[in-house]
Design a protein around this motif. Sequence first.
Motif, PDB file in Angstrom:
ATOM      1  N   VAL A  53       0.886  -1.110   0.043  1.00  0.00           N
ATOM      2  CA  VAL A  53      -0.276   0.404  -0.151  1.00  0.00           C
ATOM      3  C   VAL A  53       1.121   1.359   0.194  1.00  0.00           C
ATOM      4  O   VAL A  53       1.911   1.203   0.913  1.00  0.00           O
ATOM      5  CB  VAL A  53      -1.383   0.011   1.274  1.00  0.00           C
ATOM      6  CG1 VAL A  53      -0.415   0.484   2.678  1.00  0.00           C
ATOM      7  CG2 VAL A  53      -1.950   0.560   0.752  1.00  0.00           C
ATOM      8  N   PHE A  91       0.955   5.742   0.112  1.00  0.00           N
ATOM      9  CA  PHE A  91      -0.364   7.042   0.214  1.00  0.00           C
ATOM     10  C   PHE A  91       0.114   8.077  -0.051  1.00  0.00           C
ATOM     11  O   PHE A  91       1.279   8.739  -0.373  1.00  0.00           O
ATOM     12  CB  PHE A  91      -0.643   6.917   2.014  1.00  0.00           C
ATOM     13  CG  PHE A  91      -0.884   5.794   3.129  1.00  0.00           C
ATOM     14  CD1 PHE A  91      -2.476   5.777   3.263  1.00  0.00           C
ATOM     15  CD2 PHE A  91       0.203   4.815   2.681  1.00  0.00           C
ATOM     16  CE1 PHE A  91      -2.243   4.588   3.967  1.00  0.00           C
ATOM     17  CE2 PHE A  91       0.448   3.564   3.575  1.00  0.00           C
ATOM     18  CZ  PHE A  91      -1.475   3.700   4.250  1.00  0.00           C
ATOM     19  N   TRP A  93      -3.157  10.520   2.924  1.00  0.00           N
ATOM     20  CA  TRP A  93      -3.257   9.566   3.524  1.00  0.00           C
ATOM     21  C   TRP A  93      -4.868   8.637   2.625  1.00  0.00           C
ATOM     22  O   TRP A  93      -4.802   7.925   3.327  1.00  0.00           O
ATOM     23  CB  TRP A  93      -3.758   9.490   5.522  1.00  0.00           C
ATOM     24  CG  TRP A  93      -2.333   9.987   5.875  1.00  0.00           C
ATOM     25  CD1 TRP A  93      -2.152  11.595   5.949  1.00  0.00           C
ATOM     26  CD2 TRP A  93      -0.754  10.595   5.550  1.00  0.00           C
ATOM     27  NE1 TRP A  93      -0.654  12.343   6.645  1.00  0.00           N
ATOM     28  CE2 TRP A  93      -0.557  11.166   6.134  1.00  0.00           C
ATOM     29  CE3 TRP A  93      -0.092   8.785   5.416  1.00  0.00           C
ATOM     30  CZ2 TRP A  93       0.912  11.491   6.175  1.00  0.00           C
ATOM     31  CZ3 TRP A  93       1.103   8.743   5.304  1.00  0.00           C
ATOM     32  CH2 TRP A  93       2.152  10.210   5.628  1.00  0.00           C
ATOM     33  N   PRO A 114      -4.862   5.803   0.464  1.00  0.00           N
ATOM     34  CA  PRO A 114      -4.259   4.049   0.220  1.00  0.00           C
ATOM     35  C   PRO A 114      -4.785   4.052  -1.200  1.00  0.00           C
ATOM     36  O   PRO A 114      -5.964   3.971  -1.642  1.00  0.00           O
ATOM     37  CB  PRO A 114      -4.401   3.371   1.344  1.00  0.00           C
ATOM     38  CG  PRO A 114      -6.263   3.785   1.745  1.00  0.00           C
ATOM     39  CD  PRO A 114      -6.610   5.140   1.560  1.00  0.00           C
ATOM     40  N   SER A 162      -9.228   0.089  -1.391  1.00  0.00           N
ATOM     41  CA  SER A 162      -9.069   1.652  -1.240  1.00  0.00           C
ATOM     42  C   SER A 162      -9.867   2.544  -0.700  1.00  0.00           C
ATOM     43  O   SER A 162      -9.719   3.603   0.199  1.00  0.00           O
ATOM     44  CB  SER A 162      -7.894   2.014  -2.406  1.00  0.00           C
ATOM     45  OG  SER A 162      -7.433   1.612  -2.622  1.00  0.00           O
ATOM     46  N   SER A 192     -10.802   1.296   3.631  1.00  0.00           N
ATOM     47  CA  SER A 192     -10.202   1.332   4.807  1.00  0.00           C
ATOM     48  C   SER A 192      -9.582   2.401   5.506  1.00  0.00           C
ATOM     49  O   SER A 192      -9.000   2.795   6.066  1.00  0.00           O
ATOM     50  CB  SER A 192      -8.705   0.706   3.827  1.00  0.00           C
ATOM     51  OG  SER A 192      -8.607   0.006   3.103  1.00  0.00           O
ATOM     52  N   ILE A 210      -2.001  -1.684   6.407  1.00  0.00           N
ATOM     53  CA  ILE A 210      -1.634  -0.686   6.166  1.00  0.00           C
ATOM     54  C   ILE A 210      -1.332  -0.071   7.767  1.00  0.00           C
ATOM     55  O   ILE A 210      -0.300   1.093   7.655  1.00  0.00           O
ATOM     56  CB  ILE A 210      -3.481   0.169   6.593  1.00  0.00           C
ATOM     57  CG1 ILE A 210      -4.230  -0.045   5.219  1.00  0.00           C
ATOM     58  CG2 ILE A 210      -3.621   1.391   7.425  1.00  0.00           C
ATOM     59  CD1 ILE A 210      -5.589   0.304   4.983  1.00  0.00           C
TER      60      ILE A 210
END
Length: 280
Positions: A176, A178, A182, A184, A216, A219, A264
């Motif tokens: 992942v 970012f 933030w 993802p 995505s 999350s 994450i």
Amino acid sequence: MLKIKSSEEDSFSFYQEIVKSKRNTPNKPDIKEQLEAIKDSQALHYEEFDKAFQLNSLETINEKKNPEVVKAYLQSLYNYRHTKIQALKNSLTKHPYYKEHILNTCQNCTINEVDSMDHILGQTSYSELSVHPKNLFPCCTACNRKKSDSFTDDDGNRLFLNLFLDELPESQYLKVSFDLNWMPTFHLIKPNDITDNFFNLISSHYEKLDLLARFSRNSSDIISSLRAVIRSYKDTDINIEDKINEQCDEMGMFLGYNHRKVVIYRELASSEDFIKQCFA
């Protein structure tokens, strides 16, 4: 994503109990007689499936050409609300390692609640296996719809993981990154200890079920929960990255080593900017 334990019930006995529960109706006036007439051939089909299941070679099973009326009767045996199907679903949604925990999240995606049973070999082509207990995998409606009846491509290559049978690697293949807010973005990278063929199968599973994009979109709660965890360590001498990596080791056993939450947590725990923002 976890490999779950398949049913230990005798498969043909399972089928026979569901057949026994059927009744002739005005729309299906001879269903009992039709199903009784194919009992021996059904026993052979179930035996064939069980042998292929043991070898993890379900893709080698050929489609059977059932008459349309028989095909319709076999397909009608499946009903998600049937007592036997619900009992099967309940047995399959126990955590494979922590028996006291119910694993009622679809393991094909790890996003949604289990609310259906996917036919690994689809009912359209394999009506004779519509209620084989090892052909029914607990999943969410979204994954069931995306997978549809497909299991192999035109060349007979598998398109999806079989999470009753496939051994999932502990090495990290889900990554992942970012953006500045933030948000993802997920992608797959092949570790050295995964064969090309198995990584291709993993990639196909993720692609066909649109998992990277779905991860995505689903999350934000995970990132918010990590912020709360990090804030709880403010004004302590704890090494935050080490502490969260310890939690990830535990979560890996419970959720799967490539679960998006684990991925994450590990990535953001190594980010000084994210940790500073949590304390701001």
